[in-house]
Design an enzyme around this catalytic site. Structure first.
Site, mmCIF file in Angstrom:
data_model
loop_
_atom_site.group_PDB
_atom_site.id
_atom_site.type_symbol
_atom_site.label_atom_id
_atom_site.label_comp_id
_atom_site.label_asym_id
_atom_site.label_seq_id
_atom_site.Cartn_x
_atom_site.Cartn_y
_atom_site.Cartn_z
ATOM 1 N N SER A 40 1.039 -1.078 0.066
ATOM 2 C CA SER A 40 0.050 0.028 -0.033
ATOM 3 C C SER A 40 0.926 1.069 -0.107
ATOM 4 O O SER A 40 1.969 1.029 0.414
ATOM 5 C CB SER A 40 -0.953 0.125 1.289
ATOM 6 O OG SER A 40 -1.521 1.429 1.487
ATOM 7 N N THR A 41 0.302 2.462 -0.493
ATOM 8 C CA THR A 41 1.315 3.663 -0.197
ATOM 9 C C THR A 41 1.319 3.724 1.313
ATOM 10 O O THR A 41 2.433 4.265 1.678
ATOM 11 C CB THR A 41 0.132 4.641 -0.745
ATOM 12 O OG1 THR A 41 0.040 4.563 -2.217
ATOM 13 C CG2 THR A 41 1.047 6.171 -0.514
ATOM 14 N N ASN A 42 0.617 3.573 2.345
ATOM 15 C CA ASN A 42 0.528 3.692 3.472
ATOM 16 C C ASN A 42 1.584 3.221 4.047
ATOM 17 O O ASN A 42 2.100 3.386 5.342
ATOM 18 C CB ASN A 42 -0.722 3.486 4.218
ATOM 19 C CG ASN A 42 -2.104 4.394 3.421
ATOM 20 O OD1 ASN A 42 -1.635 5.053 2.693
ATOM 21 N ND2 ASN A 42 -3.124 3.722 3.857
ATOM 22 N N THR A 72 30.931 39.756 25.579
ATOM 23 C CA THR A 72 29.513 39.261 25.971
ATOM 24 C C THR A 72 28.747 40.623 25.875
ATOM 25 O O THR A 72 29.064 41.738 26.094
ATOM 26 C CB THR A 72 29.687 39.157 27.485
ATOM 27 O OG1 THR A 72 29.967 40.208 28.329
ATOM 28 C CG2 THR A 72 30.624 37.811 27.756
ATOM 29 N N SER A 131 29.969 44.509 -4.621
ATOM 30 C CA SER A 131 28.525 45.536 -4.844
ATOM 31 C C SER A 131 28.928 46.037 -6.520
ATOM 32 O O SER A 131 29.941 46.021 -6.911
ATOM 33 C CB SER A 131 29.376 46.878 -3.873
ATOM 34 O OG SER A 131 28.521 48.075 -4.275
ATOM 35 N N SER A 132 27.807 46.505 -6.671
ATOM 36 C CA SER A 132 27.432 47.099 -8.124
ATOM 37 C C SER A 132 28.103 48.463 -8.143
ATOM 38 O O SER A 132 28.267 49.174 -9.188
ATOM 39 C CB SER A 132 26.357 46.817 -8.637
ATOM 40 O OG SER A 132 25.279 47.388 -8.026
#
Length: 468
Positions: free
Chosen positions: A144-146, A191, A322-323
């Site tokens: 079965s699928t199951n 911290t 960066s462009s």
């Protein structure tokens, strides 16, 4: 691959007839699912498909041994087709959408049809000649699928977990290598993002390595959670429609074929109903994602700058950042890993919702569970590999920056307490702030400590000791 011709064949089910491309290895059940489901707009995971091939092969071999396939030529064709699916050779023919109704029935039927039609091809027959080899009566015999779908999912997850464990181990070892390389680089520990006490870059790397060591152990233990399967339970775990010997032997054969630790559930019905093991495993994967997220963000912070940030380490430059800003290089690898970790956390939420919404004897949302779990496993594996190869192995310590920030920081005062005492150190700290002098200038200048003693107290050997 697509069919080579525009010719079609007619297939039927109890709903009626459909025209299927003549050379297609899928059939009417797959075609209907392709019409009905297009939510994810991607097919089921290849790992699940390949695992399904192993499940079908194990079931076929036991059925054959029980006398259900007396035609040797037909049996050899079916076995070869199962192996081809398990080896990834037929994955392109699994066309059903990842998010489908029916608890995975469409996936199971797609698999059955592909195996049957490929076996027909191997016999020199045309796809769709089901009186010779039937997707249901032959390939799905006593199944079965199951029971096959969750079994295939668990097997796929186990195999991917092994890959993830290896990737996390490699990442752990990469940090351990950096621990040794940076053991002598004393720096400021922080911290709440504020200067705290002295530590070393090596100790920070060791902490990352230990976190991933813990993840590796968790991942290893996940297989234990997934190894119990309901194969042989058929529809609801009662074994209805399957011979007793098939029920007892199918999982053993699957274990032998896949070199896995799979075991048949003592309570097949319970194993069919409940999916909490997937929630447990997903939670452990989320813990790994948490560490990847935190460590990646730490690397971004430590490498921030290069001039206006912490700049204590340098990450490998892998692409222009960066462009519009010349020379800018961004920490793109840790950024991508952070996004993968976010996706894993989201998958965990989706999977949890799907698992908790099962009803009575079955969970109808197995496809969502499978997609989320296998996606997370692949994301984590790829993220761990990328972080190691493209970042951790090539990162370097900025020793001069660490030394400069160390000597200019009031955090250095804590290292002097064992020799000067808390009260005197407090006065030195206040004097440093009032006069704008470094701790070193005051302590050495006023002969509280000589140069050699001061350097010894902030040396890697002193800082790396556990206590004084």
């Amino acid at each position: 691959m697509e069919p080579k011709t525009s010719a079609t064949r007619t297939e039927h089910d109890f709903l009626g007839e459909l025209q299927i491309p003549a050379d297609a290895l899928y059939g009417i059940h797959t075609a209907r699912a392709m019409q009905n489901f297009s939510l994810a707009r991607r097919p089921v995971k290849p790992a699940l498909v390949q695992a399904y091939g192993w499940v079908k092969l194990a079931c076929f071999q036991i059925n054959r041994e029980l006398g259900y396939f007396e035609d040797d030529e037909k049996a050899r064709a079916i076995e070869q087709a199962c192996r081809e699916l398990a080896d990834g050779m037929l994955t392109d023919w699994i066309r059903v959408d990842a998010l489908q109704g029916g608890a995975g029935t469409s996936t199971n039927m797609n698999v059955n049809e592909v195996i049957a039609n490929r076996a027909l091809q191997l016999l020199g027959k045309a796809p769709g000649d089901y009186p010779i080899i039937s997707p249901l009566d032959d390939i799905n015999l006593h199944q079965s699928t199951n029971d096959t779908y969750p079994t295939a999912l668990k097997l796929a997850a186990i195999l991917q977990l092994r890959q993830l464990e290896g990737a996390v181990l490699d990442l752990q070892e990469a940090f351990q290598h950096q621990e040794k390389e940076m053991a002598d680089v004393v720096k400021i520990g922080r911290t709440q993002l504020q200067d705290a006490v002295l530590t070393t870059l090596g100790r920070e790397m060791a902490a990352y390595a230990e976190a991933f060591n813990r993840d590796r152990w968790r991942i290893y233990k996940c297989e234990e959670r997934l190894r119990v399967v309901n194969l042989g339970g058929t529809a609801i775990g009662s074994g209805l429609g399957a011979p007793r010997q098939f029920i007892f032997r199918a999982t053993d054969r699957l274990r032998e074929l896949t070199n896995s630790s799979l075991a048949r559930a003592e309570n097949l019905m319970e194993c069919t109903q409940n999916t909490d093991v997937f929630v447990e495993v997903s939670g452990l994967l989320k813990a790994c994602a948490t560490n990847l997220f935190k460590v990646s963000n730490d690397l971004r912070l430590l490498a921030s700058g290069p001039d206006g940030g912490l700049g204590e380490i340098s990450l490998p430059a892998v692409q222009a950042g960066s462009s519009i800003m010349p020379g800018k290089v961004n920490p793109v690898i840790p950024e991508s890993v952070v996004q993968a970790a976010m996706a894993v956390v989201a998958n965990d939420q989706l999977l949890t919702q799907a698992c908790m919404n099962g009803n009575l004897e079955l969970n109808a949302f197995m496809p969502a569970i499978a997609d989320a779990l296998l996606s997370s496993l692949q994301l984590l594996t790829d993220a761990a590999i990328s972080l190691r190869k493209n970042c951790v192995e090539g990162l370097t310590a900025n020793r001069d920056n660490c030394r400069k920030r160390l000597l200019n920081s009031t955090a250095i005062i804590t290292a002097l307490i064992p020799r000067l005492g808390y009260e005197k150190c407090s006065r030195v700290l206040q004097q440093s702030r009032d006069k704008g002098l470094s701790i070193r200038e005051i302590v050495v200048g006023e002969q509280m400590l000589d140069e050699g003693t001061f350097e010894q107290l902030i040396s890697p050997e002193a800082i790396n000791k556990l206590g004084f």
